[in-house]
Write a protein that holds these residues in place. Structure first.
Motif, PDB file in Angstrom:
ATOM      1  N   GLY A  86      27.603  54.501  46.797  1.00  0.00           N
ATOM      2  CA  GLY A  86      27.414  55.702  47.601  1.00  0.00           C
ATOM      3  C   GLY A  86      25.940  55.982  47.777  1.00  0.00           C
ATOM      4  N   ARG A  87      25.628  57.069  48.445  1.00  0.00           N
ATOM      5  CA  ARG A  87      24.239  57.467  48.666  1.00  0.00           C
ATOM      6  C   ARG A  87      23.839  58.554  47.674  1.00  0.00           C
ATOM      7  NH1 ARG A  87      21.713  56.571  53.868  1.00  0.00           N
ATOM      8  NH2 ARG A  87      20.586  58.519  53.463  1.00  0.00           N
ATOM      9  N   ASP A  88      22.576  58.528  47.252  1.00  0.00           N
ATOM     10  CA  ASP A  88      22.091  59.553  46.326  1.00  0.00           C
ATOM     11  C   ASP A  88      22.106  60.938  46.952  1.00  0.00           C
ATOM     12  OD1 ASP A  88      21.668  57.740  44.290  1.00  0.00           O
ATOM     13  OD2 ASP A  88      19.565  57.395  44.808  1.00  0.00           O
ATOM     14  N   ASP A  89      21.920  61.015  48.275  1.00  0.00           N
ATOM     15  CA  ASP A  89      21.924  62.312  48.950  1.00  0.00           C
ATOM     16  C   ASP A  89      23.323  62.754  49.365  1.00  0.00           C
ATOM     17  OD1 ASP A  89      22.459  60.584  51.029  1.00  0.00           O
ATOM     18  OD2 ASP A  89      20.571  60.928  52.093  1.00  0.00           O
ATOM     19  N   ASN A  90      24.332  62.016  48.953  1.00  0.00           N
ATOM     20  CA  ASN A  90      25.737  62.373  49.183  1.00  0.00           C
ATOM     21  C   ASN A  90      26.113  62.366  50.664  1.00  0.00           C
ATOM     22  OD1 ASN A  90      28.145  62.850  47.782  1.00  0.00           O
ATOM     23  ND2 ASN A  90      28.080  65.031  48.232  1.00  0.00           N
ATOM     24  N   LYS A  91      25.385  61.610  51.473  1.00  0.00           N
ATOM     25  CA  LYS A  91      25.735  61.516  52.890  1.00  0.00           C
ATOM     26  C   LYS A  91      26.801  60.448  53.109  1.00  0.00           C
ATOM     27  CE  LYS A  91      21.317  63.134  54.764  1.00  0.00           C
ATOM     28  NZ  LYS A  91      20.153  62.804  55.632  1.00  0.00           N
ATOM     29  N   VAL A  92      27.381  60.478  54.295  1.00  0.00           N
ATOM     30  CA  VAL A  92      28.457  59.547  54.638  1.00  0.00           C
ATOM     31  C   VAL A  92      27.934  58.112  54.674  1.00  0.00           C
ATOM     32  CG1 VAL A  92      30.097  58.894  56.442  1.00  0.00           C
ATOM     33  CG2 VAL A  92      29.665  61.313  55.956  1.00  0.00           C
ATOM     34  N   VAL A  93      28.744  57.193  54.163  1.00  0.00           N
ATOM     35  CA  VAL A  93      28.450  55.756  54.247  1.00  0.00           C
ATOM     36  C   VAL A  93      29.539  55.133  55.115  1.00  0.00           C
ATOM     37  CG1 VAL A  93      28.083  53.604  52.992  1.00  0.00           C
ATOM     38  CG2 VAL A  93      27.447  55.782  51.935  1.00  0.00           C
ATOM     39  N   PRO A  94      29.266  54.856  56.365  1.00  0.00           N
ATOM     40  CA  PRO A  94      30.308  54.349  57.268  1.00  0.00           C
ATOM     41  C   PRO A  94      31.010  53.118  56.712  1.00  0.00           C
ATOM     42  CG  PRO A  94      28.312  54.896  58.494  1.00  0.00           C
ATOM     43  CD  PRO A  94      27.962  54.986  57.038  1.00  0.00           C
ATOM     44  N   GLY A  95      32.334  53.173  56.731  1.00  0.00           N
ATOM     45  CA  GLY A  95      33.132  52.031  56.305  1.00  0.00           C
ATOM     46  C   GLY A  95      33.305  51.872  54.811  1.00  0.00           C
ATOM     47  N   LEU A  96      32.669  52.746  54.003  1.00  0.00           N
ATOM     48  CA  LEU A  96      32.773  52.598  52.553  1.00  0.00           C
ATOM     49  C   LEU A  96      34.118  53.117  52.062  1.00  0.00           C
ATOM     50  CD1 LEU A  96      31.554  51.935  49.783  1.00  0.00           C
ATOM     51  CD2 LEU A  96      30.596  54.254  49.751  1.00  0.00           C
ATOM     52  N   GLN A  97      34.864  52.248  51.423  1.00  0.00           N
ATOM     53  CA  GLN A  97      36.120  52.605  50.761  1.00  0.00           C
ATOM     54  C   GLN A  97      36.200  51.824  49.457  1.00  0.00           C
ATOM     55  OE1 GLN A  97      39.289  51.736  53.517  1.00  0.00           O
ATOM     56  NE2 GLN A  97      38.934  53.582  54.732  1.00  0.00           N
ATOM     57  N   GLY A  98      36.986  52.351  48.535  1.00  0.00           N
ATOM     58  CA  GLY A  98      37.113  51.674  47.260  1.00  0.00           C
ATOM     59  C   GLY A  98      37.649  50.262  47.387  1.00  0.00           C
ATOM     60  N   GLY A  99      38.498  50.050  48.396  1.00  0.00           N
ATOM     61  CA  GLY A  99      39.100  48.735  48.579  1.00  0.00           C
ATOM     62  C   GLY A  99      38.249  47.767  49.357  1.00  0.00           C
ATOM     63  N   THR A 100      37.057  48.188  49.785  1.00  0.00           N
ATOM     64  CA  THR A 100      36.189  47.282  50.539  1.00  0.00           C
ATOM     65  C   THR A 100      35.039  46.806  49.649  1.00  0.00           C
ATOM     66  OG1 THR A 100      34.986  49.192  51.460  1.00  0.00           O
ATOM     67  CG2 THR A 100      36.823  48.314  52.740  1.00  0.00           C
ATOM     68  N   ALA A 101      33.835  47.363  49.829  1.00  0.00           N
ATOM     69  CA  ALA A 101      32.660  46.862  49.107  1.00  0.00           C
ATOM     70  C   ALA A 101      32.810  46.916  47.587  1.00  0.00           C
ATOM     71  CB  ALA A 101      31.409  47.621  49.554  1.00  0.00           C
ATOM     72  N   PRO A 102      33.269  48.034  46.987  1.00  0.00           N
ATOM     73  CA  PRO A 102      33.409  48.031  45.520  1.00  0.00           C
ATOM     74  C   PRO A 102      34.407  46.994  45.014  1.00  0.00           C
ATOM     75  CG  PRO A 102      33.360  50.272  46.366  1.00  0.00           C
ATOM     76  CD  PRO A 102      33.493  49.378  47.550  1.00  0.00           C
ATOM     77  N   ALA A 103      35.551  46.855  45.708  1.00  0.00           N
ATOM     78  CA  ALA A 103      36.540  45.868  45.268  1.00  0.00           C
ATOM     79  C   ALA A 103      36.007  44.452  45.423  1.00  0.00           C
ATOM     80  CB  ALA A 103      37.841  46.044  46.058  1.00  0.00           C
ATOM     81  N   ARG A 104      35.266  44.208  46.496  1.00  0.00           N
ATOM     82  CA  ARG A 104      34.678  42.871  46.668  1.00  0.00           C
ATOM     83  C   ARG A 104      33.632  42.593  45.591  1.00  0.00           C
ATOM     84  NH1 ARG A 104      34.828  44.365  52.274  1.00  0.00           N
ATOM     85  NH2 ARG A 104      32.608  44.942  52.181  1.00  0.00           N
ATOM     86  N   ALA A 105      32.836  43.608  45.251  1.00  0.00           N
ATOM     87  CA  ALA A 105      31.855  43.430  44.179  1.00  0.00           C
ATOM     88  C   ALA A 105      32.551  43.153  42.853  1.00  0.00           C
ATOM     89  CB  ALA A 105      30.975  44.669  44.071  1.00  0.00           C
ATOM     90  N   PHE A 106      33.661  43.838  42.601  1.00  0.00           N
ATOM     91  CA  PHE A 106      34.452  43.592  41.388  1.00  0.00           C
ATOM     92  C   PHE A 106      34.917  42.140  41.371  1.00  0.00           C
ATOM     93  CE2 PHE A 106      38.468  43.283  39.148  1.00  0.00           C
ATOM     94  CZ  PHE A 106      38.254  44.006  37.988  1.00  0.00           C
ATOM     95  N   HIS A 107      35.444  41.685  42.502  1.00  0.00           N
ATOM     96  CA  HIS A 107      35.909  40.298  42.597  1.00  0.00           C
ATOM     97  C   HIS A 107      34.770  39.323  42.308  1.00  0.00           C
ATOM     98  CE1 HIS A 107      36.013  36.565  45.014  1.00  0.00           C
ATOM     99  NE2 HIS A 107      37.285  36.496  44.637  1.00  0.00           N
ATOM    100  N   ASP A 108      33.609  39.521  42.972  1.00  0.00           N
ATOM    101  CA  ASP A 108      32.493  38.595  42.805  1.00  0.00           C
ATOM    102  C   ASP A 108      31.973  38.581  41.373  1.00  0.00           C
ATOM    103  OD1 ASP A 108      32.794  38.191  45.497  1.00  0.00           O
ATOM    104  OD2 ASP A 108      31.019  39.338  46.090  1.00  0.00           O
ATOM    105  N   PHE A 109      32.031  39.728  40.712  1.00  0.00           N
ATOM    106  CA  PHE A 109      31.556  39.790  39.331  1.00  0.00           C
ATOM    107  C   PHE A 109      32.571  39.190  38.367  1.00  0.00           C
ATOM    108  CE2 PHE A 109      31.426  42.052  35.244  1.00  0.00           C
ATOM    109  CZ  PHE A 109      30.144  41.723  34.829  1.00  0.00           C
TER     110      PHE A 109
END
Length: 704
Positions: free
Chosen positions: A561-584
């Protein structure tokens, strides 16, 4: 008349003579007092060899990874001790020229310099000019503080006079050049030369010696590690002073090029510092405070740490931040990343940031429901629901009617989570979160079932790890032991407590739900070719994305997420975080045995379906923190006189001295850890919903 005329001059003469006598006697007394003080100080000074061996410049700490490699060395650095003859003459000339040009002629105190400093002090009201000789600086560095008071200056002068009486000028200069601080953690010219130029001080040239000599005035400002250009500009002034003092010629001064000196670049502080910044403050509570060097042996896996840094930087959306925590089954922190770049931001988002967890908070809702008697295959309603004016929506899911709890969790159906929270009680859900290690405040508004209360990543990772540990508490730790450089043990991580938080069959049912979320639900991107259990989390308007899960004994939590709590287009738990989990995880557990989840654990015959014996709270709303101590709704420990009484069974042994131990004993018997099980408790209806005016009237939305 004549005698009367001569009387006034006679009285004036006597007054002057009296004043001169007082001044003379006072001066003699002062000289005698100073002489006595100098003799006393001289007799109390250590001998030269002891001063060479002194190690009172601060504590050196070396932090080791799990494989024994050094992660970071902190504290002062010391180079080779150079004798007077080994120190280049150009270095000696440079330091004398810039710090004390009358060094060879004064007796330890320079009256001219001291008078000038006192005048400036009286004029400006503060010390802006030192006036201290090299001998005085040495006395201050070894024996005194840096406070700028007349009393300290007096003690400094006495010690300087004593040093000059006891040691030669060459010895004093040798001590000074081997002990003075040059910035960047370097004490002594050899440590400074190696740190800034990459070689021994024995080979310093004019330009390098001028840079080093110029650092003494303000190491934090002129050190090349702080400001290389300022350090080189200061060196030009030193060279000019050396020429004025006649220690170098005009040609030598002209040929010197401090601006062209190559400074050894400071190694980039990588993500390891997020971890060391977290563990090192814990030393204050683990070992006694002293200045001896220590070796800190930690749990961090360097390969996992490097991998974690890579996957966060590779997967976090542009403009956003990311954090990762990986815990082994015993709570050992194997990797910790608090942001994309430690140099640009030392803020540790893994341990310090409080963010809304979104649907990843549903772990506590479903655990509370399973404890209340719900089953993974049980049908629940996904129809729209309104609770005191609040109506949750199912993002992207046109689901209604009756579905199984397993399907509801896998697809992260919001209406089901809200309905389950209403059924078991919002306070019960909050208590479950606190029991599993959530330390932040949880507001018991209905929207809390969808993750409206802010939490920390390390706490959430700990909670998920407890499910992977079959209901046993997992307490994150990073320090295995602390030793001296000679191997003397100062601290050892105590054995695991193995405190049960909920039953193994509840953990098995929860694992069943989490495994389905990865196999067929919102967490499909986290699949790694072996059993994985986890959950996604996304907050309103895609401001936060989470994925937390475990496989083969390793639990990993990821936030973006962003430190200023602004919107991150397309960010969902099942997208970038889940992919990072997979890669790790696909690499982090590659050398670990594949572990299938045991999701068929059954409750014993005596256990009633509602399972109230497991962690259900007394009706007064009191909760238990992860170690089992009763706390109030805000997480504060309850005094003994406010704890509910537990009536003993007729066949029970006398209660132990620690009443919490009795409560733990009940949990241990239920998990098969010893003793006969308690009788089944009576069924209880879910707590009624509090009246509308008792709830916080706000909808689910991220906090600013």
């Amino acid at each position: 008349m004549a005698s009367d005329a001569s009387a006034p001059p006679s009285r004036l003469k006597r007054g002057i003579i009296t004043s001169l006598k007082v001044l003379l006697y006072s001066t003699l007394i002062f000289i005698v007092a100073v002489a006595v003080a100098v003799v006393v100080a001289m007799n109390s000074l250590p001998n030269y060899d002891e001063l060479v061996r002194r190690n009172d410049l601060g504590q050196t700490i070396r932090v080791h990874a799990a494989d024994g490699s050094v992660l970071v060395a902190m504290g002062p650095s010391f180079g080779e001790w150079l004798s007077y003859d080994e120190i280049p003459q150009i270095m000696k000339d440079a330091i004398v020229s810039v710090e004390d040009k009358r060094y060879r002629s004064h007796v330890g105190v320079d009256p001219i310099g001291f008078a000038r400093a006192v005048q400036v002090r009286a004029t400006k009201g503060r010390w802006t000019q030192g006036g201290s000789t090299i001998t005085q600086q040495l006395a201050r560095n070894i024996f005194l503080s840096n406070s700028r008071t007349f009393a300290r200056k007096g003690r400094e002068a006495i010690l300087a006079l004593a040093l000059e009486r006891k040691f030669s000028k060459n010895q004093i200069l040798e001590l000074y050049l081997n002990r003075v601080y040059f910035g960047g953690g370097a004490f002594g010219i050899d440590a400074a030369s190696r740190k800034f130029f990459g070689h021994s001080a024995k080979t310093l040239n004019l330009s390098e010696a001028a840079i080093v000599a110029g650092l003494v005035k303000a190491p934090s400002n002129y050190a090349p590690t702080a400001d290389a250009e300022a350090g080189k500009a200061r060196a030009a002034i030193v060279i000019k002073l050396m020429q004025q003092n006649g220690v170098i010629t005009a040609d030598q001064a002209a040929s010197a090029e401090p601006a062209a000196v190559q400074i050894v670049p400071t190694p980039k502080q990588n993500s390891v510092r997020y971890f060391t910044d977290w563990v090192l403050p814990q030393l204050d509570t683990l070992i006694s405070v002293n200045n001896q060097p220590i070796e800190v042996w930690t749990t961090l896996d360097p390969n996992m740490q490097k991998l974690a840094d890579q996957v966060i930087n590779a997967n976090a959306p542009p403009g956003s931040q990311g954090a990762l925590v990986a815990l082994d089954r015993d709570g050992a922190v194997r990797a910790m990343v608090g942001g994309k770049d430690y140099v640009n931001s030392i803020y540790n988002r893994a341990t310090q940031a409080n963010r809304q967890p979104g649907s990843s908070f549903k772990l506590f809702v479903y655990l509370a429901a399973l404890e209340a008697g719900y089953k993974p295959d049980q049908m629940v309603s996904a129809d729209p629901i309104t609770i005191n004016g609040w109506s949750p929506r199912n993002n992207g899911h046109a689901v209604s009617g009756m579905i199984t709890m397993r399907q509801a969790f896998a697809q992260s159906i919001n209406t089901v989570s809200a309905r389950l929270g209403q059924e078991v009680g919002f306070r019960t859900v909050a208590d479950m979160a606190q029991r599993l290690g959530i330390t932040s405040k949880i507001v018991t508004h209905p929207s809390m079932t969808l993750g409206s209360s802010e939490v920390r990543l390390i706490d959430m990772t700990r909670a998920y790890a407890a499910v992977g540990a079959k209901g046993v508490a997992v307490v994150p730790y990073g320090i295995k032991r602390v030793t001296t450089p000679k191997g003397e043990l100062l601290y050892q991580q105590p054995p695991l407590d193995n405190r049960a938080l909920f039953t193994p069959w509840i953990a098995a049912e929860m694992t069943d739900l989490m495994q389905t979320a990865v196999l067929t639900g919102t967490g499909r991107a986290a699949q790694i070719g072996r059993p994985v259990a986890g959950k996604t989390g996304t907050t309103t308007l895609n401001k936060d994305g989470w994925f937390l899960g475990f496989s083969s004994g390793l639990t990993t939590g990821i936030w973006m997420g962003r430190d200023d709590n602004k919107v991150v287009p397309g960010l969902q738990g099942g997208t970038a975080p889940a992919r990072a989990f997979h890669d790790f995880m696909i690499k982090a557990v590659a050398n670990r045995p594949v572990e299938n989840f045991d999701v068929q654990v059954k409750a014993p015959d005596w256990q009633e379906p509602d399972q109230e014996a497991w962690g259900q709270l007394p009706d007064n709303g009191q909760a238990a923190e992860p170690q089992g101590q009763l706390v109030d709704p805000d997480g504060n420990p309850l005094p003994p006189d406010q704890r509910p009484a537990r009536p003993p069974r007729e066949d029970a042994a006398p209660p132990p001295d620690d009443e919490d131990a009795g409560y733990q004993s009940m949990l241990d018997r239920a998990t098969g850890r010893g003793g006969p099980p308690p009788p089944p408790p009576p069924r209880r209806r879910p707590r009624p919903l509090p009246p509308p005016d008792a709830m916080e009237p706000r909808a689910f939305a991220p906090q600013p």
